[in-house]
Design an enzyme around this catalytic site. Structure first.
Site, short mmCIF file in Angstrom:
data_model
loop_
_atom_site.label_atom_id
_atom_site.label_comp_id
_atom_site.label_asym_id
_atom_site.label_seq_id
_atom_site.Cartn_x
_atom_site.Cartn_y
_atom_site.Cartn_z
N LYS A 139 37.73 5.21 23.31
CA LYS A 139 37.43 6.49 23.96
C LYS A 139 36.56 7.39 23.09
CE LYS A 139 41.57 6.32 26.80
NZ LYS A 139 41.82 4.91 26.49
N ASN A 174 42.78 -0.16 24.92
CA ASN A 174 44.19 0.04 25.25
C ASN A 174 45.03 -1.14 24.76
OD1 ASN A 174 44.17 2.44 27.41
ND2 ASN A 174 42.36 1.17 27.70
N LYS A 193 38.49 11.85 18.24
CA LYS A 193 38.54 10.61 17.46
C LYS A 193 37.15 10.24 16.94
CE LYS A 193 41.68 8.34 16.86
NZ LYS A 193 42.67 8.39 15.76
N GLY A 240 54.91 5.49 15.81
CA GLY A 240 54.19 5.30 17.07
C GLY A 240 54.05 3.84 17.44
N LYS A 263 47.06 10.81 21.48
CA LYS A 263 46.18 9.84 22.14
C LYS A 263 46.18 9.92 23.66
CE LYS A 263 49.76 6.31 22.04
NZ LYS A 263 50.15 4.96 21.61
N GLU A 283 61.25 13.02 13.91
CA GLU A 283 62.45 12.52 13.23
C GLU A 283 62.98 11.26 13.91
OE1 GLU A 283 66.82 14.29 11.91
OE2 GLU A 283 65.95 14.84 13.84
N TYR A 284 63.05 11.30 15.24
CA TYR A 284 63.60 10.14 15.94
C TYR A 284 62.73 8.90 15.78
CZ TYR A 284 65.06 6.92 19.53
OH TYR A 284 65.47 5.79 20.18
N SER A 299 53.05 3.54 24.34
CA SER A 299 53.64 4.64 25.11
C SER A 299 52.69 5.18 26.16
CB SER A 299 54.08 5.76 24.16
OG SER A 299 52.97 6.23 23.41
#
Length: 649
Positions: free
Chosen positions: A413, A453, A425, A296, A371, A321-322, A458
């Protein structure tokens, strides 16, 4: 020479060849005349027999020159290769001409003409090609580069600015007109033949010289000063480019190609802070470190910075996997067998147990989480399974296998959450706080790091806005007054590592995020940094519209970092420690079992009610918008998403 060069450059190639042949014919006649002068000691009229010498020269020279490609040469590029071709062609021509003149013996044509004229012709032809290459080539380059050669100022006349000016002296992209500098003692002086101007007179300088770009060469400037300068330059419609970081300059790794346009990231970065790498080395170097969510945005940067601290083994865990392949493929050429990529889900207790039992890590950084607020709001049970149960599984197993430190990556958050993601969270934090008070807490130091943030992740609005600007807009914002905290990913991860190294057990660390940023202002700045204008009521002919689309389910106008109001300082100026309530582990454990059962039974309403019971600050701002539940029981939710689902189905 412009009036000669430009018409010649505009001619068709056939015409240019015809002119070249005509010039060579004239040079043949001229060199025969000069040869007669050298031989006879006086200027001889070129009528009668001398014309035979000229005619013979032309008849031999033009075919030979054509055979050796002298008329296929692009004259504006004529250089050493063209001179070499001329020399060979003239040598062959000279052998033929001198043989005919000397052997045959024409009347009134001295034999020495056959030796002198070829040498003179070579000099004349080579000179003509060189002159054409200089005049035509110079003008051709000027014409090609004139439209794109930006007139540029360098902001900063210090060592960095001078180095940049020297490097840009040969640039084909821009012409450096001068320097801007705040140092009054430099104003109106010249550095490397470039004048230093007062920034207060910037508007006049821009208008006088037609400035279109400014290069920032102020790597040590404070954030506020830098932002003010960039804002002023942008208001004048100037393109602003900046240098790499100060350390790149110090290490000599800077190149002109590293110049980049100023982005919103440059504006939001804070002044750098000094990090205590000694404590980090003590915790990480030579150890076995595990990172969940390694593929991530935060997890991958954790892996980069941890790998640089030289652990003995770095375990990279991710269910994608990627994503796992991408981070392993990036780091493997540098760190080799230090890295161990492991496909696993943090919700798979058996798999995680095997990994922890096999590798026995000293530290676990738990970055695996869902997230995206709207996505988790529409898929709440999976968000709870991953964010809450996954955290509990990895944390309990870490204690069982004697992990020394466990660090949870949390979020702002989690403070007074209004959505499932934030509440999940916060419940994950309560899990660790509860465990830290048990026997497990004596074996493993549990800590949490909460921040806002991160730019470039992403889920960040920055790449979204960038894509929308490239498409011509509109930029979509949910509310004109919405604000968020921002920091860069490397900065956040460095502070996470620092906090993890100073943890004693049970702390919720809060990172200093600086001042919150109004998203509407960020959108306007990004449009301006792209060289475009905002389309609004005041400027209906602007380029990009900013469209307000309404708050999404669970979205807050502003985020907070603290539940309480009395954060405690730590040894690091950018890290605070929150003092917040927690729940006893037996209660947390019991409720987690109930939550697990509700997730397995797909009881969205029960799970959300239980979440509200455990996270007392959780105040949902929307009804249940789970995609599956809306289909099964649409009457329970008046959300407009029901209408959307009806259209989809």
């Amino acid at each position: 020479m412009k009036f000669i060069a430009e018409p010649l450059l505009a001619l068709p190639r056939a015409w240019k060849r015809t002119i070249a042949i005509g010039v060579d014919i004239a040079l043949c006649a001229l060199t025969v005349w000069l040869a007669y002068y050298i031989r006879m000691g006086e200027w001889v009229p070129m009528n009668g027999r001398p014309m035979l010498a000229i005619g013979l020269s032309v008849v031999l020279a033009i075919p030979v020159f054509a055979a050796f490609g002298l008329y296929r040469i692009v004259f504006r590029y004529a250089g050493a290769d063209a001179i070499t071709s001329c020399a060979i062609a003239c040598l062959v021509y000279g052998l033929g001409y001198s043989t005919l003149v000397t052997a045959y013996g024409f009347e009134f044509v001295p034999r020495t003409i056959g030796l002198l004229q070829p040498a003179l012709l070579f000099i004349a032809v080579a000179a003509s090609r060189s002159f054409a290459g200089f005049v035509l080539g110079k003008r051709y380059y000027e014409l090609r580069s004139a439209p794109s050669k930006a007139r540029t100022l360098i902001y900063g006349a210090g060592a960095t600015g001078r180095q940049l000016a020297e490097a840009m002296a040969i640039s084909r992209e821009m012409r450096i007109v001068g320097f801007l500098d705040d140092d009054k003692s430099l104003h109106n002086n010249r550095i490397r033949r470039l004048r230093v101007y007062d920034p207060e007179k910037l508007e006049k300088v821009v208008e006088r010289f037609g400035i279109t770009e400014v290069l920032l060469a102020i790597p040590t400037a404070r954030r506020g000063q830098r932002t003010e300068i960039i804002d002023r330059l942008n208001r004048l419609g100037l393109r602003v480019r900046t240098l790499p970081g100060l350390m790149d300059l110090a290490h000599g790794t800077f190149q002109i190609s590293d110049l980049h346009d100023v982005t919103i990231t440059d504006l939001l970065q804070r002044d750098p802070v000094v990090y205590d790498n000694g404590e980090l080395y003590e915790h990480i170097t030579g150890g076995v470190i595990l990172v969940t969510g390694a593929g991530g945005s935060i997890g991958s940067e954790l892996c980069r910075q941890i790998a640089a601290l030289k652990p003995r083994i770095l375990l990279l865990i991710d269910r994608s996997e990627y994503a796992l392949y991408a981070i392993h493929n990036e780091l493997q050429p540098v760190y080799g067998d230090t890295l161990v990529p492991l496909l696993a889900s943090v919700t798979d207790r058996v798999r995680m147990d095997v990994i922890l039992r096999t590798w026995r890590p000293q530290m676990v950084f738990h970055a695996a989480a869902y997230k995206h607020v709207p996505l988790v709001e529409h898929n709440p049970l999976e968000g709870l399974r991953n964010n809450v149960l996954g955290t509990a599984i990895v944390a309990e197993l870490s204690a069982q296998h004697d992990v020394r430190d466990f660090v949870l990556i949390s979020t702002d958050k989690a403070v007074r959450p209004t959505n499932i993601m934030g509440a999940s969270k916060r419940l994950a934090e309560l899990v660790l706080q509860g465990l830290s008070q048990t026997e497990a807490g004596t074996r493993t130091c549990f800590s949490m790091v909460r921040f806002g943030n991160v730019l470039g992740s992403s889920g960040s609005v920055v790449p979204l806005f960038t894509r929308q600007i490239k498409k011509g807009g509109p930029i979509t914002i949910t509310h004109p007054d919405i604000t968020r905290y921002f920091m860069t990913i490397p900065e956040a991860v460095q502070l996470v590592l620092q906090a993890g190294a100073m943890a004693k057990g049970g702390e919720v660390f809060v990172l200093d995020m600086g001042e919150p940023v109004r998203i509407y202002d960020m959108a306007r700045n990004m449009i301006r940094l792209s060289g475009l204008t905002v389309r609004d009521a005041a400027r209906p002919d602007g380029d990009i519209e900013i469209r307000i689309v309404g708050l999404r389910p669970g979205e807050k106008l502003f985020e907070e970092l603290l539940i309480g109001n009395s954060p405690l300082p730590t040894a690091h100026p950018r890290i605070m420690k929150a003092t917040e309530h927690n729940l006893p582990w037996p209660m947390v454990r019991e409720q987690l079992e109930r939550l697990s059962c509700m997730i397995e039974a797909s009881d969205v309403y029960g799970a959300r009610k239980l979440l509200q019971h455990m996270v007392v600050e959780f105040t949902p701002t929307s009804d249940v918008v789970d995609w599956v539940t809306l289909v099964d029981k649409p009457a329970f939710s008046p959300s407009p998403d029901v209408a959307l689902l009806s259209k989809m189905l």
